[in-house]
Write an enzyme that holds these catalytic residues in place. Structure first.
Site, PDB file in Angstrom:
ATOM      1  CB  ALA A 152      -0.935  -0.008   1.205  1.00  0.00           C
ATOM      2  CE1 TYR A 153       4.963   5.748   3.025  1.00  0.00           C
ATOM      3  CE2 TYR A 153       6.836   4.395   2.367  1.00  0.00           C
ATOM      4  CZ  TYR A 153       6.320   5.603   2.797  1.00  0.00           C
ATOM      5  OH  TYR A 153       7.159   6.668   3.010  1.00  0.00           O
ATOM      6  CB  SER A 154       5.475   0.279  -2.438  1.00  0.00           C
ATOM      7  OG  SER A 154       6.409  -0.115  -1.465  1.00  0.00           O
ATOM      8  CB  SER A 156       0.605   5.696  -1.528  1.00  0.00           C
ATOM      9  OG  SER A 156       1.706   5.673  -0.635  1.00  0.00           O
TER      10      SER A 156
END
Length: 244
Positions: A152-154, A156
Site C-alpha cells: 500500500a505504501y509503495s 502510494s
C-alpha cells in the site's frame, strides 16, 4: 532571486525528515511556512528552533488532502511573505501488512494523504509558485525492493513519482522544477515504529555504507533542489546510500 529571498512551504515539516528539511531551508536563508496535521507542540518547537538560530518560520495547521485548507495555506504564505518559491511535500502516512490482510480503511487513509494530498498540494503549487521556483515531493526507495507488507505504501509513493514527473512537463516555460526525492531507511520515529532491533540492523546494512540515513541526509538533497539545482527536473532521486 537568491535563497535568502525565497519562501518555502514544507508540509509535514514539524517532525522527522520534514523537520530536518524545514531547519535546513531556514539555515539556507529561506523563510519557511510549516504545514502540520495535528501536533501543534512539535510544530511550534520546530518554529522556535528555527527562530532561535536566526531564521524565519511560522506553522499552520493544514489537512493537505483538503483543497480549501491548502488554498488557505498558500494564501497565508503569500499575505505574510509576498509569494511562494519552494514547495516541499514531505507529509505522508504509512501502514504495513500483507495484501491479503490489509485493512482497506487504512488503505483509504493512505490514498487520501499520500496521493490526494500530494495532488492537492501540487495543484496549488502549480498555480502559485513563482518563476525560478521548485516543487519537491517525498517518495520512497522501498518501491524498488518489493518488500512484503509494503504494497500500500509503495503504491502510494509510486503515484507520487508519476504526479511529480508529469507536473514537471506541464510547467514547461515557467522556469519551475519538479522532482521527487526517494529516501531509503531513515532514522525517524516513523521508521522505528513497530520494528525490532534485528530488523533495524538488517535494513541499516542494506546499503554499502551500512548505516541508516539521517534526516539531515535527505534535507541536504532537498536544499540543493530548492536552490542551486536548476538543471535537475522531472526526476526521482534516490537518497539511500546505494541501497538500490
Amino acid at each position: 532571486m537568491t535563497k535568502k529571498d525565497r519562501v518555502a512551504i514544507v508540509t509535514g515539516g514539524s517532525r522527522g525528515i520534514g523537520r530536518a528539511i524545514s531547519e535546513r531551508l531556514a539555515a539556507d536563508g529561506q523563510t519557511v511556512v510549516i504545514a502540520y496535521a495535528s501536533n501543534a507542540v512539535e510544530a511550534n518547537k520546530t518554529v522556535q528552533s528555527i527562530v532561535k538560530n536566526g531564521g524565519k518560520a511560522i506553522a499552520i495547521k493544514t489537512d493537505i488532502s483538503d483543497e480549501v485548507a491548502v488554498s488557505k495555506l498558500f494564501d497565508i504564505a503569500e499575505k505574510n511573505f509576498g509569494g511562494v518559491d519552494v514547495v516541499v511535500n514531505s507529509a505522508g502516512i504509512m501502514g504495513l501488512n500483507t495484501i491479503a490482510n490489509f485493512d482497506l480503511n487504512k488503505l483509504d487513509q493512505i490514498i487520501r494523504t499520500n496521493i490526494r494530498g500530494t495532488f492537492v498540494i501540487d495543484q496549488q503549487a502549480a498555480r502559485r509558485v513563482r518563476s525560478g521556483g521548485a516543487i519537491i515531493n517525498l517518495s520512497t526507495s522501498v518501491k524498488k525492493l518489493a518488500l512484503p507488507t509494503y504494497a500500500a505504501y509503495s503504491a502510494s509513493k509510486g503515484a507520487v513519482d508519476a504526479i511529480s514527473l508529469v507536473l514537471a512537463k506541464e510547467l514547461r516555460g515557467r522556469d519551475i522544477t519538479v522532482n521527487a526525492v526517494a529516501p531509503g531507511p531513515t532514522a525517524t520515529e516513523l521508521f522505528f515504529e513497530g520494528k525490532d532491533e534485528e530488523t533495524i540492523d538488517r535494513m541499516a546494512k542494506m546499503n554499502p555504507i551500512e548505516r541508516l540515513g539521517k534526516p539531515e541526509d535527505i534535507a541536504e538533497v532537498v536544499s540543493f533542489l530548492a536552490g542551486p539545482g536548476r538543471w535537475i527536473n522531472g526526476q526521482t532521486i534516490y537518497v539511500n546510500g546505494g541501497m538500490v
